[in-house]
Design a protein around this motif. Structure first.
Motif, PDB file in Angstrom:
ATOM      1  N   ILE A   1     -33.596   8.710 -21.662  1.00  0.00           N
ATOM      2  CA  ILE A   1     -34.154   9.564 -20.601  1.00  0.00           C
ATOM      3  C   ILE A   1     -35.473  10.159 -21.080  1.00  0.00           C
ATOM      4  O   ILE A   1     -36.471  10.153 -20.347  1.00  0.00           O
ATOM      5  CB  ILE A   1     -33.142  10.656 -20.198  1.00  0.00           C
ATOM      6  CG1 ILE A   1     -31.973  10.018 -19.438  1.00  0.00           C
ATOM      7  CG2 ILE A   1     -33.812  11.746 -19.361  1.00  0.00           C
ATOM      8  CD1 ILE A   1     -30.755  10.914 -19.255  1.00  0.00           C
ATOM      9  N   LYS A   2     -35.516  10.629 -22.318  1.00  0.00           N
ATOM     10  CA  LYS A   2     -36.751  11.206 -22.876  1.00  0.00           C
ATOM     11  C   LYS A   2     -37.848  10.151 -23.007  1.00  0.00           C
ATOM     12  O   LYS A   2     -39.029  10.477 -22.950  1.00  0.00           O
ATOM     13  CB  LYS A   2     -36.479  11.854 -24.231  1.00  0.00           C
ATOM     14  CG  LYS A   2     -35.704  13.148 -24.117  1.00  0.00           C
ATOM     15  CD  LYS A   2     -35.396  13.746 -25.479  1.00  0.00           C
ATOM     16  CE  LYS A   2     -34.536  14.988 -25.314  1.00  0.00           C
ATOM     17  NZ  LYS A   2     -34.055  15.511 -26.590  1.00  0.00           N
ATOM     18  N   LYS A   3     -37.454   8.875 -23.190  1.00  0.00           N
ATOM     19  CA  LYS A   3     -38.422   7.781 -23.311  1.00  0.00           C
ATOM     20  C   LYS A   3     -38.786   7.200 -21.941  1.00  0.00           C
ATOM     21  O   LYS A   3     -39.453   6.166 -21.858  1.00  0.00           O
ATOM     22  CB  LYS A   3     -37.886   6.689 -24.232  1.00  0.00           C
ATOM     23  CG  LYS A   3     -37.781   7.148 -25.683  1.00  0.00           C
ATOM     24  CD  LYS A   3     -37.238   6.068 -26.587  1.00  0.00           C
ATOM     25  CE  LYS A   3     -37.156   6.590 -28.023  1.00  0.00           C
ATOM     26  NZ  LYS A   3     -36.745   5.550 -28.971  1.00  0.00           N
ATOM     27  N   ASP A   4     -38.340   7.871 -20.877  1.00  0.00           N
ATOM     28  CA  ASP A   4     -38.663   7.482 -19.492  1.00  0.00           C
ATOM     29  C   ASP A   4     -38.217   6.073 -19.125  1.00  0.00           C
ATOM     30  O   ASP A   4     -38.912   5.348 -18.415  1.00  0.00           O
ATOM     31  CB  ASP A   4     -40.158   7.645 -19.206  1.00  0.00           C
ATOM     32  CG  ASP A   4     -40.580   9.098 -19.206  1.00  0.00           C
ATOM     33  OD1 ASP A   4     -39.800   9.954 -18.739  1.00  0.00           O
ATOM     34  OD2 ASP A   4     -41.703   9.396 -19.683  1.00  0.00           O
TER      35      ASP A   4
ATOM     36  N   GLU B   1     -29.554  10.235 -23.732  1.00  0.00           N
ATOM     37  CA  GLU B   1     -30.539  11.323 -23.778  1.00  0.00           C
ATOM     38  C   GLU B   1     -31.872  10.832 -24.334  1.00  0.00           C
ATOM     39  O   GLU B   1     -32.937  11.180 -23.811  1.00  0.00           O
ATOM     40  CB  GLU B   1     -30.006  12.487 -24.612  1.00  0.00           C
ATOM     41  CG  GLU B   1     -28.886  13.247 -23.935  1.00  0.00           C
ATOM     42  CD  GLU B   1     -28.216  14.282 -24.844  1.00  0.00           C
ATOM     43  OE1 GLU B   1     -28.792  14.613 -25.909  1.00  0.00           O
ATOM     44  OE2 GLU B   1     -27.124  14.752 -24.475  1.00  0.00           O
ATOM     45  N   LYS B   2     -31.829  10.003 -25.391  1.00  0.00           N
ATOM     46  CA  LYS B   2     -33.063   9.442 -25.958  1.00  0.00           C
ATOM     47  C   LYS B   2     -33.788   8.580 -24.931  1.00  0.00           C
ATOM     48  O   LYS B   2     -35.009   8.634 -24.801  1.00  0.00           O
ATOM     49  CB  LYS B   2     -32.753   8.587 -27.188  1.00  0.00           C
ATOM     50  CG  LYS B   2     -32.468   9.349 -28.438  1.00  0.00           C
ATOM     51  CD  LYS B   2     -32.246   8.364 -29.586  1.00  0.00           C
ATOM     52  CE  LYS B   2     -31.864   9.065 -30.854  1.00  0.00           C
ATOM     53  NZ  LYS B   2     -31.635   8.100 -31.958  1.00  0.00           N
TER      54      LYS B   2
END
Length: 141
Positions: free
Chosen positions: A93-96, A90-91
């Motif tokens: 994904i949030k950091k692209d 999840e982290k």
């Protein structure tokens, strides 16, 4: 699997500062000793050292087909606890993060059920993170 000893892995990187930032800030690995040509990291309890090596030629990513997905070879990574894997994915994904293989579940409902994901560091080193639904099945057939 008690008392697993930490591994030591040294990998080449073509831009020490960019890769230092990636391992420290994106993967949130604590930095240890360093010089102007290498940096130690606490890579999930293991010792990872990035060593500067000039880029000689553009690497071609080699893959092997696994589960219909192109798995990069070589690759390295860590087997995480199930919840830690999902928190990390999840982290990322949030950091692209640009995944080579996005997080997914293999062998769902079977022996060895596992979550896995692949991505590259800024120097093109392939990383795999995985987690087993039941860690006792790490080596199960």
């Amino acid at each position: 699997m008690n008392n697993i000893q930490p591994f030591h892995l040294a990998i080449p990187v073509n831009n020490l500062e960019v890769c230092r930032t990636f391992y420290r800030d994106v993967l949130e690995c604590n930095e240890g000793r360093s010089s102007d040509i290498w940096v130690d990291f606490n890579f999930f309890g293991h010792q990872l050292v990035i060593h500067y090596k000039p880029e000689e030629q553009k690497k071609v990513l080699h893959t092997n087909l696994v589960d219909g997905k192109n798995v990069p070879v070589p690759h390295f990574g860590v087997v995480l606890i199930w919840e830690d894997f999902h928190n990390l994915s999840e982290k990322l994904i949030k950091k692209d993060i640009n995944f080579v293989i996005e997080p997914y579940i293999r062998f769902k409902g079977e022996v060895g059920e596992q979550a896995t994901m692949f991505f590259l560091d800024p120097s093109g080193n392939a990383l795999e993170f995985k987690a087993f639904k039941n860690m006792n099945q790490l080596f199960a057939k």
